[in-house]
Scaffold this active site. Structure first.
Site, PDB file in Angstrom:
ATOM      1  N   PHE A 308      55.646  32.538  50.203  1.00  0.00           N
ATOM      2  CA  PHE A 308      56.828  33.227  49.671  1.00  0.00           C
ATOM      3  C   PHE A 308      56.625  34.738  49.665  1.00  0.00           C
ATOM      4  CE2 PHE A 308      57.530  29.137  47.434  1.00  0.00           C
ATOM      5  CZ  PHE A 308      58.881  28.955  47.712  1.00  0.00           C
ATOM      6  N   ASP A 309      57.688  35.457  49.962  1.00  0.00           N
ATOM      7  CA  ASP A 309      57.773  36.860  49.580  1.00  0.00           C
ATOM      8  C   ASP A 309      58.140  36.845  48.089  1.00  0.00           C
ATOM      9  OD1 ASP A 309      58.273  39.706  49.667  1.00  0.00           O
ATOM     10  OD2 ASP A 309      60.398  39.199  49.680  1.00  0.00           O
TER      11      ASP A 309
END
Length: 632
Positions: A308-309
């Site tokens: 994930f960002d």
């Protein structure tokens, strides 16, 4: 001629069925010759489309299923099995009809999307309101939409406010409140209110048009299983013909050989995979998840590592300034004013947050910065009025040779430990301020992550350009396996490559702009962006239209369910054919009865595939209602 046959194929099926009934009834009444004549005519009528398709395939040097049926029907006529020849041709056409209807039904989500497309728009030209076809709206037009009306283009609200149903774009049934300055998307409907918008994207460039295009392309694309089955069919068909000849050579029974030929048709095998793929993609489109084809579903179902960002992915992507600290007696509003002017060149969330705060305080930021430069992943450098500004993180300050006093560093660390991102401000080479910006974790993030772990994700990692303290706070709150902070976009790409080299099947989820390189590098790219940005739609394999992490959880479980369904259909089709062939060789399965069982297996495979249309529907609705209740 060929197109006419295809056009009237359903009528041909009905006529052949009526002729078979007439033939069987007259035979029961003792009119044997009339019965035979009627059944021969029924065979010829129903056989025309089959023979036509077989001939077309042969011209393309391909051995089709229609060729098997044609050979078998000619053989049945030769041995005067008229009942079986007519029933076989009718059942084959009827099976084709069922397949076509089913694929049409599984594509119903696409049809519903197309039906939602607006046809007209009310625009203001020369101070007059005109109703024109939506194709004639041009960028820059002022468009008016009232209660009950459909938004015809993508745009930004100039005046008014309204409650919009955005389910056509996001899959979310809850109405969205929109006001001046907010974006609206083509295909959404005003439940209540009045807005005037400026057209920013029209025609095929609108988000809604791109959604329809993506779903169309996805439903036509094939999974690895489908591609294998198609290749397998080209070998399978001539093999069955050779085996039928061997059966005749061994048994000297033409009837058994012909029955073997017909029963070996892999109808259920051929239709099983496409039905599952189309139904799975259709389910996704209905719930605001755009999956770009069968191969994506196949690969996504194997993912074991999720990256994930942070900003805009695990967090809401709506950061706010929580504090402005100035040093050396700088005025807060004056510093905010010149920094916001510099940040007008930036598209980054944090820069836009600063601009938004200045506008809320009604500060004049109309002067464009001079000699500005965006330093990717670190901040910006710009000349505003007579000031030289450097705005960004610690790394940028160090690179620019700007000394940060203990006082400045201590304050920044305190803000970061409290979950803020600290933006350092330097004017004319001297650190003069820190802007604290905080973003909230999405409400559905903990549940979505828990579900994805339950469904088979083994490792969840966060990669962010933010500072260590903020990253650690988010990672600890969500119980992530790893986090890596203060990364540039190229560092994220390197990390995703490293995971792939270690043997992980990686999905990367980001906002589709700063994370586009990492999204493109991962096995599966997942883009989150309200309405879907252009770059997210182009780069990602899966686009989540509603900015909800529960959509990501649904997409992952849907991919697994689709591939599982496809395998069920494949195994069932193969086992059915094997049992029927053994029955033929044992003399217990005959041509008409075998064909009936064969078509029944096709129907069962179709019904099994169609279950995916309703996959997780009740569960998703219950979760949406529960989440709305929590938010309320």
């Amino acid at each position: 001629m060929i197109s006419m046959i295809k056009k009237h194929k359903n009528y041909i099926t009905i006529i052949s069925f009526i002729l078979i009934i007439i033939g069987l009834v007259t035979g029961f009444m003792g009119y044997e010759n009339f019965k035979n004549s009627t059944l021969i005519i029924a065979t010829i009528v129903a056989g025309i489309p089959i023979v036509t398709n077989a001939y077309q395939a042969l011209r393309m040097k391909a051995f089709s299923i229609e060729l098997l049926v044609t050979i078998a029907v000619i053989g049945a006529l030769f041995i005067q099995e008229y009942t079986e020849s007519s029933v076989v041709t009718f059942l084959f056409l009827f099976g084709d009809y069922l397949e076509a209807r089913t694929l049409a039904k599984t594509r119903s989500s696409l049809k519903e999307l197309i039906d939602m497309a607006p046809e007209v728009a009310m625009v203001v030209r020369d101070e007059s309101q005109l109703t024109i076809p939506v194709e004639e709206v041009v960028e820059g037009d002022r468009v008016i939409i009232r209660t009950g009306g459909k938004v015809p283009v993508d745009g930004r609200i100039l005046s008014g406010q309204a409650s919009l149903n955005e389910s056509a774009v996001t899959g979310e049934s809850a109405p969205a409140s929109k006001k001046i300055g907010d974006k609206v998307f083509s295909g959404t409907t005003i439940d209540n209110g009045y807005i005037e918008i400026v057209a920013e994207k029209v025609g095929n460039d609108t988000t809604f048009a791109k959604i329809i295009e993506l779903v169309e392309e996805a439903q036509e694309s094939k999974s690895k299983t489908e591609k294998f089955i198609n290749k397998f069919s080209t070998i399978y068909t001539p093999t069955v013909v050779v085996l039928s000849v061997l059966v005749y050579a061994i048994t000297r029974d033409l009837h058994t050989a012909i029955t073997f030929l017909v029963i070996a048709c892999p109808g259920a095998l051929v239709i099983g995979a496409p039905v599952s793929t189309v139904a799975g993609i259709g389910n996704g489109a209905k719930t605001g998840v755009l999956v770009k084809g069968g191969e994506v579903l196949d690969e996504f179902s194997k993912v074991d590592t999720l990256v994930f960002d942070k900003t805009g992915t695990l967090t809401k992507g709506k950061p706010e300034i929580t504090d402005i600290k100035t040093f050396n007696c700088y005025d807060v509003n004056e510093l905010l004013r010149i920094v916001a002017q510099a940040e007008t060149i930036s598209e980054h969330h944090l820069g836009q947050t600063i601009v938004k705060e200045a506008k809320l305080r009604k500060l004049d930021i109309s002067n464009a910065p001079k000699d500005s430069e965006v330093i990717k992943g670190n901040g910006i450098r710009a000349k505003v009025e007579d000031y030289v500004l450097v705005i960004g993180n610690r790394k940028l300050m160090n690179n620019e040779g700007i000394t940060l006093s203990n006082n400045v560093l201590t304050y920044a660390m305190e803000r970061e430990k409290a979950g803020n991102t600290a933006i350092f401000i330097a004017v004319d080479g001297q650190a003069v301020g820190i802007f604290s910006i905080a973003d909230q974790i999405r409400e559905d993030a903990p549940r979505a992550i828990a579900e994805m772990r339950k469904n088979g994700i083994k490792k969840i990692i966060m990669l962010t350009g933010d500072n260590q303290h903020t990253a650690q706070s988010v990672a600890n709150t969500l119980g992530l396996d790893e986090y890596h902070a203060e990364l540039l976009p190229e560092n994220k790409v390197e990390y995703v490559k490293k995971l792939k080299e270690e043997g992980h099947i990686v999905a990367m989820a980001g906002d589709g702009i700063n994370d586009a390189p990492a999204i493109a590098t991962a096995n599966i790219g997942l883009a989150m962006g309200e309405g879907g940005t252009d770059i997210s739609m182009e780069t990602a394999d899966v686009v989540l239209m509603a900015d909800k992490l529960m959509q990501l959880s649904h997409a992952y479980s849907l991919s697994k369910a689709t591939i599982r369904n496809m395998k069920q259909n494949t195994y069932f089709a193969v086992v059915t054919v094997l049992i029927l062939l053994l029955g033929v060789l044992a003399g217990s399965v005959h041509l008409a009865s075998g064909m009936f069982i064969h078509e029944a297996s096709v129907l069962l495979v179709i019904l099994n595939g169609m279950r995916l249309i309703k996959f997780n529907n009740k569960k998703s609705k219950a979760e949406a209602e529960q989440l709305q209740a929590i938010q309320a």
